[in-house]
Design a protein around this motif. Structure first.
Motif, PDB file in Angstrom:
ATOM      1  N   PRO A 124       0.788  -1.236   0.000  1.00 17.79           N
ATOM      2  CA  PRO A 124       0.000   0.000   0.000  1.00 17.79           C
ATOM      3  C   PRO A 124       0.816   1.281   0.000  1.00 17.79           C
ATOM      4  CG  PRO A 124      -0.230  -1.196   2.088  1.00 17.79           C
ATOM      5  CD  PRO A 124       0.437  -2.111   1.139  1.00 17.79           C
ATOM      6  N   PRO A 199      -5.060  -0.611   2.255  1.00 22.70           N
ATOM      7  CA  PRO A 199      -3.959  -1.118   3.089  1.00 22.70           C
ATOM      8  C   PRO A 199      -4.280  -2.438   3.781  1.00 22.70           C
ATOM      9  CG  PRO A 199      -5.053   0.723   4.160  1.00 22.70           C
ATOM     10  CD  PRO A 199      -5.682   0.588   2.812  1.00 22.70           C
ATOM     11  N   ILE A 289      -4.219   4.169   0.089  1.00 26.58           N
ATOM     12  CA  ILE A 289      -2.939   3.647  -0.358  1.00 26.58           C
ATOM     13  C   ILE A 289      -2.208   4.801  -1.046  1.00 26.58           C
ATOM     14  CG2 ILE A 289      -3.719   1.260  -0.560  1.00 26.58           C
ATOM     15  CD1 ILE A 289      -3.961   1.628  -3.567  1.00 26.58           C
TER      16      ILE A 289
END
Length: 294
Positions: A124, A199, A289
């Motif tokens: 991420p 993430p 991200i």
């Protein structure tokens, strides 16, 4: 519940973010002895998710401070190519037609499906390999993706929610001239390093269904995309129902729902990416991200 794949003390593992957000609980210490997210997803089919939820709520002494782990893509190496939808927001359909100098009739009677090859998903906060030796028109696409939690075959729309494990954020990085040149999307969207993800996976119980979530992207801090997933032309119940009529969607399948207007090719002149650019993709209720082109 947030499911993560992470690296800690040079070892890769799967975990759950603690309810307070300050710790990672290794799933092995919660009674789930699995090394990868793919293995964990297979184990969670059926009632397994409830067991993991209860274990996470109880906690474990084996907690790891969140700031000490390196987050990887939640599913670093998917079992198969990701299924994607193209031009699934009307405003993006319009900007896509404008870029290709095609007439736009304002109708999308059928969904456009394609597959995106993922050798290894980008973490991420990792780097995007721009392939700038062969790509000049590098573009970004913030998208909501969902993960199938149990095998889905001939699913009715009313039952679709029960087949979703959770949701994550992806950036469907795209090489526009390769897409155009080859008149299909597999090569231009499937280059190595073209799928930042994360993430984490937010489990479906955390998100109202169907999701109505703000979705944005920023390039070097400049807001580019700003929409809401309620504007999907073909929503998640439709997607699961239609695909499952002829394809068994296996547990762990990742499906990306398409991107809204505001991608680089949609501007006049276009705003394509270059080395050093930072792209942040955010979805309400899930997270952000943030990746840099190298």
């Amino acid at each position: 519940m947030k499911l993560v794949t992470y690296r800690y003390e040079e070892k890769e593992a799967v975990g759950v973010i603690s309810p307070c957000g300050n710790y990672v609980y290794p799933v092995k210490d919660l009674g789930f002895a699995y090394d990868t997210m793919n293995e964990l997803i297979d184990a969670l089919s059926g009632e397994g998710l409830c067991g993991l939820q209860k274990a996470a709520e109880a906690g474990t002494e084996a907690e790891i401070p969140f700031e000490q782990v390196e987050l990887l893509a939640p599913i670093p190496v998917p079992k198969q190519d990701m299924i994607c939808l193209g031009i699934n927001y009307m405003a993006h359909a319009e900007e896509s037609a404008r870029y290709k100098k095609e007439a736009f009739g304002g109708e999308r009677p059928f969904a456009v499906y394609f597959s995106k090859r993922i050798g290894e998903a980008v973490k991420p906060y990792g780097e995007i390999e721009g392939h700038l030796d062969i790509v000049e028109r590098l573009d970004y696409e913030a998208e909501l993706a969902f993960v199938i939690g149990k095998d889905a075959k001939k699913v009715e729309e009313k039952d679709a929610a029960g087949y979703i494990l959770g949701y994550t954020v992806i950036n469907d990085v795209s090489a526009r001239e390769i897409q155009t040149r080859h008149k299909q999307w597999y090569f231009g969207k499937g280059l190595d390093g073209f799928t930042p993800m994360g993430p984490w996976i937010v489990t479906a119980d955390e998100i109202s269904f169907p999701p109505k979530l703000g979705i944005q992207s920023r390039v070097n801090g400049e807001l580019r995309q700003d929409s809401n997933t309620e504007l999907l032309i073909f929503d998640i119940p439709h997607i699961i129902h239609e695909l499952s009529q002829g394809i068994t969607l296996k547990a762990g399948t990742i499906i990306a729902t398409g991107t809204p207007a505001g991608v680089g090719m949609g501007f006049d002149p276009p705003k394509f990416l270059k080395a050093g650019d930072e792209i942040a993709c955010t979805i309400e209720g899930i997270g952000t991200i943030k990746n840099v082109v190298k």
